[in-house]
Scaffold this motif. Structure first.
Motif, PDB file in Angstrom:
ATOM      1  N   PHE A 245     -19.809  61.030 -34.624  1.00  0.00           N
ATOM      2  CA  PHE A 245     -19.417  61.068 -33.197  1.00  0.00           C
ATOM      3  C   PHE A 245     -17.983  60.972 -33.148  1.00  0.00           C
ATOM      4  N   ASP A 246     -17.380  61.787 -32.069  1.00  0.00           N
ATOM      5  CA  ASP A 246     -15.807  61.650 -31.837  1.00  0.00           C
ATOM      6  C   ASP A 246     -15.538  60.465 -31.115  1.00  0.00           C
ATOM      7  N   GLY A 247     -16.414  60.036 -30.130  1.00  0.00           N
ATOM      8  CA  GLY A 247     -16.225  58.819 -29.359  1.00  0.00           C
ATOM      9  C   GLY A 247     -17.348  58.269 -28.823  1.00  0.00           C
ATOM     10  N   VAL A 248     -17.495  56.758 -29.246  1.00  0.00           N
ATOM     11  CA  VAL A 248     -18.776  56.050 -28.701  1.00  0.00           C
ATOM     12  C   VAL A 248     -18.091  54.934 -28.195  1.00  0.00           C
ATOM     13  N   TYR A 249     -19.115  54.238 -27.135  1.00  0.00           N
ATOM     14  CA  TYR A 249     -18.735  52.987 -26.630  1.00  0.00           C
ATOM     15  C   TYR A 249     -19.941  52.179 -26.271  1.00  0.00           C
ATOM     16  N   GLU A 250     -19.898  50.986 -25.966  1.00  0.00           N
ATOM     17  CA  GLU A 250     -21.026  50.140 -25.790  1.00  0.00           C
ATOM     18  C   GLU A 250     -20.690  48.966 -24.790  1.00  0.00           C
ATOM     19  N   PHE A 251     -21.228  48.634 -23.822  1.00  0.00           N
ATOM     20  CA  PHE A 251     -21.375  47.139 -23.269  1.00  0.00           C
ATOM     21  C   PHE A 251     -22.361  46.382 -23.884  1.00  0.00           C
ATOM     22  N   SER A 252     -21.719  45.369 -24.664  1.00  0.00           N
ATOM     23  CA  SER A 252     -22.646  44.780 -25.538  1.00  0.00           C
ATOM     24  C   SER A 252     -22.619  43.076 -25.028  1.00  0.00           C
ATOM     25  N   LYS A 253     -23.878  42.577 -25.193  1.00  0.00           N
ATOM     26  CA  LYS A 253     -24.009  41.091 -25.118  1.00  0.00           C
ATOM     27  C   LYS A 253     -23.604  40.563 -26.337  1.00  0.00           C
ATOM     28  N   ASN A 254     -22.752  39.573 -26.509  1.00  0.00           N
ATOM     29  CA  ASN A 254     -22.318  39.021 -27.877  1.00  0.00           C
ATOM     30  C   ASN A 254     -22.651  37.576 -27.706  1.00  0.00           C
ATOM     31  N   PHE A 255     -22.727  36.850 -28.788  1.00  0.00           N
ATOM     32  CA  PHE A 255     -23.200  35.438 -28.804  1.00  0.00           C
ATOM     33  C   PHE A 255     -22.152  34.937 -30.019  1.00  0.00           C
ATOM     34  N   ARG A 256     -21.393  33.762 -29.436  1.00  0.00           N
ATOM     35  CA  ARG A 256     -20.804  32.875 -30.510  1.00  0.00           C
ATOM     36  C   ARG A 256     -20.907  31.445 -30.304  1.00  0.00           C
ATOM     37  N   ASN A 257     -21.297  30.948 -31.221  1.00  0.00           N
ATOM     38  CA  ASN A 257     -21.787  29.395 -31.329  1.00  0.00           C
ATOM     39  C   ASN A 257     -20.376  28.602 -31.390  1.00  0.00           C
ATOM     40  N   GLU A 258     -19.703  28.566 -30.116  1.00  0.00           N
ATOM     41  CA  GLU A 258     -18.475  27.830 -30.166  1.00  0.00           C
ATOM     42  C   GLU A 258     -18.388  27.097 -29.004  1.00  0.00           C
ATOM     43  N   GLY A 259     -17.197  26.685 -28.598  1.00  0.00           N
ATOM     44  CA  GLY A 259     -17.011  25.577 -27.427  1.00  0.00           C
ATOM     45  C   GLY A 259     -17.079  26.335 -26.294  1.00  0.00           C
ATOM     46  N   MET A 260     -17.332  25.551 -25.168  1.00  0.00           N
ATOM     47  CA  MET A 260     -17.441  26.367 -23.837  1.00  0.00           C
ATOM     48  C   MET A 260     -16.278  25.545 -22.922  1.00  0.00           C
ATOM     49  N   ASP A 261     -15.761  26.544 -22.301  1.00  0.00           N
ATOM     50  CA  ASP A 261     -14.617  26.149 -21.102  1.00  0.00           C
ATOM     51  C   ASP A 261     -14.485  26.844 -19.918  1.00  0.00           C
ATOM     52  N   HIS A 264     -14.855  30.508 -21.476  1.00  0.00           N
ATOM     53  CA  HIS A 264     -15.534  30.779 -22.800  1.00  0.00           C
ATOM     54  C   HIS A 264     -16.867  30.305 -22.487  1.00  0.00           C
ATOM     55  N   ASN A 265     -17.786  31.262 -22.728  1.00  0.00           N
ATOM     56  CA  ASN A 265     -19.374  31.049 -22.613  1.00  0.00           C
ATOM     57  C   ASN A 265     -19.876  31.604 -23.925  1.00  0.00           C
ATOM     58  N   PRO A 266     -20.849  31.012 -24.501  1.00  0.00           N
ATOM     59  CA  PRO A 266     -21.635  31.378 -25.814  1.00  0.00           C
ATOM     60  C   PRO A 266     -21.919  32.737 -25.641  1.00  0.00           C
ATOM     61  N   GLU A 267     -22.622  33.020 -24.368  1.00  0.00           N
ATOM     62  CA  GLU A 267     -23.303  34.565 -24.463  1.00  0.00           C
ATOM     63  C   GLU A 267     -21.991  35.120 -23.429  1.00  0.00           C
ATOM     64  N   PHE A 268     -21.436  36.274 -23.737  1.00  0.00           N
ATOM     65  CA  PHE A 268     -20.588  36.970 -22.919  1.00  0.00           C
ATOM     66  C   PHE A 268     -20.773  38.556 -23.264  1.00  0.00           C
ATOM     67  N   THR A 269     -20.021  39.327 -22.360  1.00  0.00           N
ATOM     68  CA  THR A 269     -20.241  40.962 -22.372  1.00  0.00           C
ATOM     69  C   THR A 269     -18.760  41.171 -22.896  1.00  0.00           C
ATOM     70  N   ALA A 270     -18.790  42.101 -23.959  1.00  0.00           N
ATOM     71  CA  ALA A 270     -17.684  42.995 -24.274  1.00  0.00           C
ATOM     72  C   ALA A 270     -18.056  44.582 -24.086  1.00  0.00           C
ATOM     73  N   MET A 271     -16.829  45.171 -23.869  1.00  0.00           N
ATOM     74  CA  MET A 271     -17.039  46.385 -24.081  1.00  0.00           C
ATOM     75  C   MET A 271     -16.160  46.841 -25.398  1.00  0.00           C
ATOM     76  N   GLU A 272     -16.908  47.924 -26.037  1.00  0.00           N
ATOM     77  CA  GLU A 272     -15.990  48.263 -27.184  1.00  0.00           C
ATOM     78  C   GLU A 272     -16.121  50.038 -27.152  1.00  0.00           C
ATOM     79  N   ILE A 273     -15.065  50.587 -27.245  1.00  0.00           N
ATOM     80  CA  ILE A 273     -15.183  51.990 -27.751  1.00  0.00           C
ATOM     81  C   ILE A 273     -14.272  52.361 -28.931  1.00  0.00           C
ATOM     82  N   TYR A 274     -14.751  53.449 -29.583  1.00  0.00           N
ATOM     83  CA  TYR A 274     -13.919  53.817 -30.772  1.00  0.00           C
ATOM     84  C   TYR A 274     -13.825  55.386 -30.561  1.00  0.00           C
ATOM     85  N   VAL A 275     -12.479  55.897 -30.925  1.00  0.00           N
ATOM     86  CA  VAL A 275     -12.515  57.431 -30.753  1.00  0.00           C
ATOM     87  C   VAL A 275     -11.661  57.911 -31.996  1.00  0.00           C
ATOM     88  N   ALA A 276     -12.120  58.749 -32.527  1.00  0.00           N
ATOM     89  CA  ALA A 276     -11.686  59.409 -33.702  1.00  0.00           C
ATOM     90  C   ALA A 276     -10.511  60.166 -33.521  1.00  0.00           C
TER      91      ALA A 276
END
Length: 562
Positions: A245-261, A264-276
């Protein structure tokens, strides 16, 4: 279960409705054909409409009454006339059902025709109504008098726990989430127009890769193996670039067992895209264009307000190297410095560092403490030291650096991007360096992902990747300083519940107390604002019902939830 007086009354009404043969929770479809917004936009006198929603206000005036109905688009006024609803001798639907058995918060279906009142209010003349769902708990509806609002539903903890009530009574909250969806749609359209491919990658992973973070763990019973909830999707997306694939992206639910303020929330949404076949310089141009487009799609302008700051999202954005940024704000040049020198400088500057930190973390702490907060307008911080970026390609002009940038806005990072490391031998060495950090006690150091290394050995073309924290971005686009305001259901501490009936004063004191769990007695008394007599009765009531207790310590008297 202890019920309030209002809840008891509503349950009695429920019984009366059923005794009359009225199902308070009918199953049949209700033939809605319009909304409050459409009625106002395409208003026509005498037009027949079918609408449904919650009753949010009722003003009974004998044989004729007014009400406010709220649906997904807003509110519309209803006019209930006894003889229109009950043209025959039987006036039960108006006199008993409407006047006595309906409550604020009930869902009703309305069939009627449109007209304009003498004061110019667009209104539905009710010809027939049907109860669609009986509300057994009263909504916390704010009251207005003389232009002032009373009893507003504003307590953050209660709002986040009961988001359903928050959305029902605070229309401005819904607008935040409408804009959140607009942001996702705008970003998705931007990528799709360029023919990048949306994909899905695993949430449960055998190795928590793609970021330096503490993961949540679980166990797969059938396979009898530990699994980790995703901290990032980077390594899976790059596998797809390896696959062609020359270009892929995803809106992903990620989880990090870290502090809250607030950011920051332990469950959050990130978008990642990769282009060749791209690098981080191209990705900076791409990111500017993307965010400018998103700002316009969400707010209709390239600017947004965040607290006292007006953010300008229009490209281009300034570009500053990390080394230069640290020099600008500290006078200290990190170039060529050893781990010991970095540690000594951080300690001298009273930056919170410890012996488990390598060069990368030390530099990150220095930058975060001394530099990051100074960048209000969107600014690219570029060329990070190699130790900070184990997945990033070495800088083409300086082997001590990497081709990486982070985008800073209002003192916080909202985007992170690289020229991706595609040398499998270099990548293995970087992973092994992370293992050494883990041995020193760094619980956020990366694991070695052998399958990802195998994928790189098949060959990955030159690639640039970008990750954006979607929750933080929408905070800046909607002027919300807390991440909890842009998440429907943020993570919360377990709720303190009381299984006994409290009077109004006791409930007031308890609501104040549960925010802290333990408070100085005098501070609690002052915040409660009760007279001495009511205060004494409230404290005695709470302690007598074993809801709270008063403790005497060397610092004074404290009240604590039991």
């Amino acid at each position: 279960m202890q019920l309030s007086e209002q809840e008891i009354v509503r349950r009695e009404k429920l019984g009366k409705l059923r005794a009359m043969g009225i199902d308070p929770y009918p199953a049949a479809l209700y033939p809605v054909d319009t909304t409050s917004k459409k009625i106002k936009a395409d208003f026509k006198e005498g037009k027949q409409v079918v609408i449904a929603g919650r009753l949010m206000a009722i003003n009974i005036q004998g044989k004729a009454s007014f009400a406010q109905l709220q649906d997904s688009d807003g509110r519309i006024q209803l006019y209930f006339n006894r003889d229109e609803i009950c043209p025959g001798e039987d006036k039960t639907m108006y006199n008993d059902v409407f006047k006595k058995l309906l409550d604020l918060g009930d869902f009703v279906g309305i069939k009627g025709e449109l007209f304009t009142t003498q004061v110019g209010e667009k209104t539905v003349l009710v010809k027939n109504f049907e109860l669609l769902s009986k509300s057994l708990k009263p909504l916390p509806i704010p009251k207005q008098k003389d232009g002032k609002v009373y009893d507003a539903f504003t307590d953050p903890e209660t709002r986040y726990r009961q988001r359903y009530a928050d959305l029902a009574v605070n229309p401005q909250v819904k607008e935040v989430f409408v804009k959140r969806t607009k942001l996702f749609n705008a970003m998705r359209s931007f990528f799709n127009e360029r023919e990048y491919f949306e994909v899905e990658t695993p949430i449960l992973q055998p190795i928590p890769g793609g970021a330096a973070a503490r993961p949540f763990m679980t166990h797969h019973n059938s396979l009898d193996i530990p699994l980790y909830m995703r901290i990032a999707n980077e390594l899976y997306l790059k596998r797809l670039i390896v696959g062609g694939f020359d270009g892929v992206y995803e809106f992903s639910k990620n989880f990090r067992n870290e502090g809250m303020d607030r950011t920051h929330n332990p469950e959050f949404t990130a978008m990642e895209i990769y282009v060749a076949y791209k690098d981080y310089n191209w990705m900076m141009d791409f990111t500017e264009e993307l965010l400018e487009s998103c700002a316009v799609s969400v707010n209709g302008t390239t600017t947004s307000q965040f607290g006292e700051h007006t953010i300008e999202w229009k490209a281009p954005y300034p570009r500053v190297t990390m080394r230069q940024s640290i020099i600008d704000f500290t006078g200290f040049d990190i170039d060529g410095k050893s781990e010991e020198e970095l540690y000594a400088f951080a300690k001298a500057e009273k930056i919170d560092v410890d012996a488990t930190m390598g060069k990368g973390k030390l530099i990150d702490e220095i930058f975060g403490e001394k530099c990051e907060g100074n960048y209000i307008q969107p600014t690219f911080i570029t060329d990070y030291p190699k130790e900070m970026s184990p997945l990033c390609k070495q800088h083409r002009d300086n082997p001590e650096l990497t081709e990486r940038f982070e985008l800073m806005v209002c003192g916080k990072e909202i985007a992170n991007a690289y020229s991706e490391l595609n040398d499998p031998i270099d990548q293995r060495e970087r992973f092994e360096a992370q293992l050494k950090l883990a041995d020193r006690g760094d619980d956020e150091a990366m694991f070695i992902d052998q399958d990802f290394l195998r994928a790189l050995e098949y060959g990955m073309p030159p690639t640039s990747g970008l990750g954006i924290g979607m929750d933080r971005l929408i905070m800046y686009l909607t002027n919300n300083p807390s991440i909890q305001e842009v998440l429907f259901f943020p993570q919360m501490k377990p709720e303190n519940t009381v299984s006994v009936e409290l009077n109004d004063e006791e409930q007031l004191v308890f609501d104040l107390l549960k925010k802290e769990e333990k408070m100085d007695l005098n501070v609690l008394k002052e915040q409660a604002g009760l007279s001495n007599k009511k205060w004494d009765k409230s404290i005695k009531g709470l302690t007598g019902k074993t809801v709270a207790k008063v403790e005497k310590t060397e610092e004074g008297l404290f009240v604590k939830i039991l």
